[in-house]
Write an enzyme that holds these catalytic residues in place. Structure first.
Site, PDB file in Angstrom:
ATOM      1  N   LYS A 101      40.932 104.030  57.958  1.00 48.28           N
ATOM      2  CA  LYS A 101      40.958 102.598  58.245  1.00 48.28           C
ATOM      3  C   LYS A 101      42.327 102.020  57.893  1.00 48.28           C
ATOM      4  O   LYS A 101      42.870 101.164  58.619  1.00 48.28           O
ATOM      5  CB  LYS A 101      39.856 101.909  57.433  1.00 48.28           C
ATOM      6  CG  LYS A 101      39.534 100.479  57.865  1.00 48.28           C
ATOM      7  CD  LYS A 101      38.902 100.448  59.253  1.00 48.28           C
ATOM      8  CE  LYS A 101      38.447  99.054  59.652  1.00 48.28           C
ATOM      9  NZ  LYS A 101      37.153  98.689  59.105  1.00 48.28           N
ATOM     10  N   GLU A 143      33.884  97.829  53.554  1.00 45.03           N
ATOM     11  CA  GLU A 143      33.645  98.872  54.543  1.00 45.03           C
ATOM     12  C   GLU A 143      32.509  99.790  54.102  1.00 45.03           C
ATOM     13  O   GLU A 143      32.439 100.189  52.935  1.00 45.03           O
ATOM     14  CB  GLU A 143      34.922  99.708  54.717  1.00 45.03           C
ATOM     15  CG  GLU A 143      34.918 100.622  55.912  1.00 45.03           C
ATOM     16  CD  GLU A 143      35.125  99.884  57.218  1.00 45.03           C
ATOM     17  OE1 GLU A 143      34.833 100.476  58.274  1.00 45.03           O
ATOM     18  OE2 GLU A 143      35.565  98.726  57.193  1.00 45.03           O
ATOM     19  N   ASP A 144      31.624 100.109  55.039  1.00 45.91           N
ATOM     20  CA  ASP A 144      30.604 101.142  54.845  1.00 45.91           C
ATOM     21  C   ASP A 144      29.764 100.922  53.592  1.00 45.91           C
ATOM     22  O   ASP A 144      29.586 101.829  52.764  1.00 45.91           O
ATOM     23  CB  ASP A 144      31.258 102.527  54.810  1.00 45.91           C
ATOM     24  CG  ASP A 144      31.828 102.925  56.172  1.00 45.91           C
ATOM     25  OD1 ASP A 144      31.546 102.198  57.149  1.00 45.91           O
ATOM     26  OD2 ASP A 144      32.531 103.933  56.264  1.00 45.91           O
ATOM     27  N   ASP A 169      32.111  96.007  59.304  1.00 45.87           N
ATOM     28  CA  ASP A 169      30.912  96.537  59.961  1.00 45.87           C
ATOM     29  C   ASP A 169      30.061  95.405  60.530  1.00 45.87           C
ATOM     30  O   ASP A 169      29.404  95.568  61.554  1.00 45.87           O
ATOM     31  CB  ASP A 169      30.077  97.361  58.973  1.00 45.87           C
ATOM     32  CG  ASP A 169      30.835  98.573  58.464  1.00 45.87           C
ATOM     33  OD1 ASP A 169      31.631  99.127  59.229  1.00 45.87           O
ATOM     34  OD2 ASP A 169      30.652  98.941  57.295  1.00 45.87           O
ATOM     35  N   ASN A 294      26.073 105.339  68.409  1.00 44.34           N
ATOM     36  CA  ASN A 294      27.059 106.401  68.596  1.00 44.34           C
ATOM     37  C   ASN A 294      26.595 107.685  67.933  1.00 44.34           C
ATOM     38  O   ASN A 294      25.979 107.633  66.865  1.00 44.34           O
ATOM     39  CB  ASN A 294      28.413 105.979  68.004  1.00 44.34           C
ATOM     40  CG  ASN A 294      29.386 105.506  69.064  1.00 44.34           C
ATOM     41  OD1 ASN A 294      29.366 106.025  70.174  1.00 44.34           O
ATOM     42  ND2 ASN A 294      30.215 104.535  68.733  1.00 44.34           N
TER      43      ASN A 294
END
Length: 766
Positions: A101, A143-144, A169, A294
């Site tokens: 990232k 993030e995440d 996200d 995905n």
């Protein structure tokens, strides 16, 4: 059933591990941006000089943006509880993702990043740890982090911190989705206020998308949410929370199939295969389907289109139109927010990003952008609802829109006073970002050509060939012995095989041998080459074999040069392929990409001491090639003389070439003769020539002699660790390039893309 751990995936895993480990582990490093070459520099950088900025910041904290890197520094922070599709693998295992990232931030928007992995799952303790970092950073990118903790963490941090806190996200996905919905509904002639929206998935990203769509005008009563437990309805107790409950409907419907009827928009952030073809048939006219799971979406585009032809599709995949990719958004959101010292990223800034992305897709494409993408004009429609992630105009639209929204909404602490100067700064960054090859790669994929490699047995060529095949850049043809090619592919862990994945020409035993000999002799028989010599050359000279294949139309372009001398390869190419009509001689163009930008150098390998007429032709050919990158060339004719300061033979030659270029190419930005610093530093140029025809620093440097150009090329490469693309051979009747023995496999991939683009028709070029 296909094996989920198929060979291609295993090979990708092995390549990824190698990529992350060599030549140095990881994807990031820290570099000094100020000189530290002597005692004075050290005194300024540290004690005692550093006390001055410290005291200024103590008096006025906003001065930190002037004296430190804080104003361009973002923390990418995770606790590893929801990493990509890997789940709760922990903070340490998440580090490669966070470094990745960071690389995207730097490459796409010039934002510096420290990745921080926090070993903490307790919300309050995690918040305490992050909030304490505020003095270090200009922004926080979460993030995440799994839901619902991510909602609580973001809300608490936004309350405590006076810098932007952005959970990508959630909000990055939401911004791209909202832009796609905005354009998809407009294309269908519908209003967001009237649209029925059905969501599959109720995690952080899905709920953020729905909340932003509400801000865009969608009505809550028109939104239906489903998850693994079915419809989110009033009174449901299983797997419910306060954020999901906002969208609970008073209904007895319980499944996705129950609520999909007459839906205008389906938004999937759930799992593969959730949306069935029979459900698509129930949707309203001209439905918009965002199947974003995905790697496999809720429904494949071809399956949806098989049911009805009025469907407009978006997925998260790069191999279909309308890819919903967060890189369209987050680098530029932070770019705009940091540039005005925003204290937060608010709803106004997010909506500004939505409108900027949606608006870019509706723009008339410029000539430069069309040329950069193979002359194909992307126009607003079912297959172009949102821009490509590699559209270099994204930063030019999103960052200013976000910055202006921050200013208008009162959260900017450093408002931009001169937007024209700001836009100029962003424009210059676009071509310093290292993404200069992306338009060429995109263009190569649009019309795959056959590229033949004379050094097919070399490991770098074999590795490049696999990438070329996987990325769809070209159809490779390798010259080499099949048994050697097969053995080396296996030794290097490559999955490609000769005769299966790529064609090969065996110089020791090819059925076309006699035909190739006859072709060669017909071309060079009157150049002192005997029939016996022609037979030997077709057995032993791979450059000759490659050139004959291109001449006969069995390949579209060739790459040679890993072994042997440049001039000998050029002689063979000249004898077999010849020069383009109207070209007096060959020349080369070298592209160097470093932290300062992308620079083209000419002529670096061929013309020993070109005359003024040849300098003119070299400059014209180089400028024409540069335009294929989507770059407007700005040429500087270099010399030891600076605008007439010396009157030597080479200085007069460059002056004469300039006069011819001004006369023949009035639209080309070109000036000279000039020193190198005047070419690259605008303030120096203006000091010597206030009314120069260059609108900014030169990106095409034309040298008076081969000595000057080749020495400069190799010095710059060594001193700046610049990436070298080239040399690009100009003037051949058919595409041929002679690479250097020091090239890497990635360099060969880049040259393959260039070769493929050279082989495509260019009717606008003379």
């Amino acid at each position: 059933m296909t094996d989920p751990k198929k060979p291609a995936t295993r090979d990708l895993d092995e390549n990824a591990l190698y990529y992350h480990q060599f030549p140095r582990p990881g994807k990031l490093e820290i570099q000094a941006i100020k000189p530290l070459g002597n005692q004075r520099d050290l005194a300024l950088a540290y004690s005692p000089g550093v006390a001055a900025p410290c005291l200024e910041i103590a008096k006025n904290p906003e001065k930190a943006a002037d004296y430190t890197g804080r104003g361009n520094l973002v923390a990418v922070i995770s606790n590893g509880t929801a990493v990509l599709g890997l789940g709760a693998i922990g903070p340490l295992a998440s580090k490669p993702v966070m470094e990745g990232k960071a690389v995207l931030f730097k490459k796409f928007a010039g934002v510096d990043v420290f990745d921080i992995e926090v070993d903490e799952r307790d919300v309050d303790r995690f918040v305490d740890a992050v909030a304490a970092l505020e003095p270090t950073f200009g922004g926080i990118n979460l993030e995440d982090i799994k839901a619902p903790e991510c909602f609580m963490i973001e809300n608490k941090l936004r309350e405590r911190m006076s810098i932007p806190v952005f959970h990508d996200d959630q909000h990055g996905t939401a911004i791209i989705v909202a832009a796609a919905v905005r354009n998809g509904l407009e294309l269908a002639g519908k209003r967001v206020e009237d649209a029925k929206i059905v969501a599959s998935g109720a995690g952080a990203a899905a709920l953020a998308c729905l909340n932003l769509l509400v801000s865009l005008g969608a009505k809550r009563e028109n939104i239906w949410v489903t998850d693994i437990e079915g419809v989110v309805y009033e009174g449901r107790e299983s797997l419910m929370d306060e954020w999901k409950s906002v969208f609970a409907q008073k209904t007895d419907k319980r499944t996705l199939d129950d609520v999909i009827g007459e839906a205008d928009v389906f938004m999937g952030l759930s799992a593969a295969g959730v949306l069935k073809p029979e459900m698509v048939a129930k949707m309203a006219a001209k439905p918009l389907i965002l199947a974003l799971a995905n790697p496999n979406p809720e429904i494949m585009p071809e399956d949806a289109l098989a049911v009805r032809d009025d469907v407009v599709m978006c997925t998260g995949r790069s191999d279909y139109p309308n890819q919903v990719n967060n890189v369209l958004c987050f680098p530029y959101m932070f770019r705009g927010a940091l540039d005005v010292g925003a204290t937060t990223i608010n709803e106004e800034m997010k909506l500004a990003a939505v409108e900027a992305i949606a608006g870019l897709a509706r723009e008339e494409p410029t000539d430069v952008v069309a040329k950069a993408y193979g002359g194909v004009t992307h126009t607003f429609g079912p297959n172009y609802l949102i821009p490509s992630p590699f559209d270099n105009r994204l930063i030019l639209r999103i960052a200013p829109a976000v910055a202006k929204a921050a200013m208008d909404s009162g959260v900017a602490t450093r408002p931009i006073e001169d937007f024209e100067a700001y836009m100029d700064k962003l424009n210059r960054f676009v071509f310093r970002s290292g993404l200069v090859m992306k338009p060429i790669i995109q263009q190569a994929k649009m019309d795959k050509k056959r590229v033949i490699y004379s050094d097919g047995e070399d490991e770098r060529v074999l590795r490049a060939a696999q990438v070329v095949i996987e990325e769809g850049l070209a159809t490779p043809i390798l010259i080499g012995r099949p048994n050697v090619l097969k053995t080396r592919c296996e030794r290097f862990g490559l999955k490609i095989r000769p005769g299966v994945d790529f064609e090969c020409i065996n110089p020791e035993d090819d059925p076309r041998y006699r035909e190739y000999v006859d072709t060669l002799f017909s071309l060079v028989g009157r150049l002192g080459v005997t029939p016996e010599a022609a037979r030997t050359m077709v057995r032993t000279n791979n450059t000759v074999i490659a050139a004959i294949a291109v001449h006969r139309g069995e390949a579209d372009a060739m790459i040679t040069g890993l072994e042997g001398r440049f001039d000998k390869h050029l002689r063979d190419i000249s004898n077999i392929l010849g020069r383009k009509d109207g070209v007096a001689d060959f020349s080369t163009l070298s592209l160097l990409i470093n932290s300062k930008g992308a620079f083209f150098l000419a002529d670096t390998y061929v013309s020993e001491c070109p005359c003024a007429e040849e300098i003119k032709q070299i400059t014209k050919a180089a400028a024409q090639q540069i335009q294929r990158f989507g770059i407007t060339p700005r040429a500087a004719l270099l010399s030891h003389s600076n605008f007439g300061s010396r009157d030597t033979v080479t200085a007069r030659k460059m002056r004469d070439a300039l006069e011819m270029l001004w006369k023949e190419c009035p639209d080309l930005e070109v000036d000279g003769e000039m020193h190198g610093d005047a070419a690259l530093r605008e303030e120096v140029l203006k000091r010597y020539m206030p009314h120069s025809r260059l609108s900014g620093p030169a990106n095409l440097l034309v040298f008076p002699t081969l000595d000057a150009s080749n020495i400069a090329l190799n010095l710059i490469k060594a001193m700046t660790d610049a990436l070298h693309v080239g040399p690009i051979l100009l003037g051949t009747a058919k595409p041929a390039h002679i690479i250097t023995p020091s090239i890497t496999s990635r360099g060969i991939v880049n040259m393959t893309a260039l070769s493929a683009v050279d082989a495509q028709p260019h009717p606008d070029e003379d």
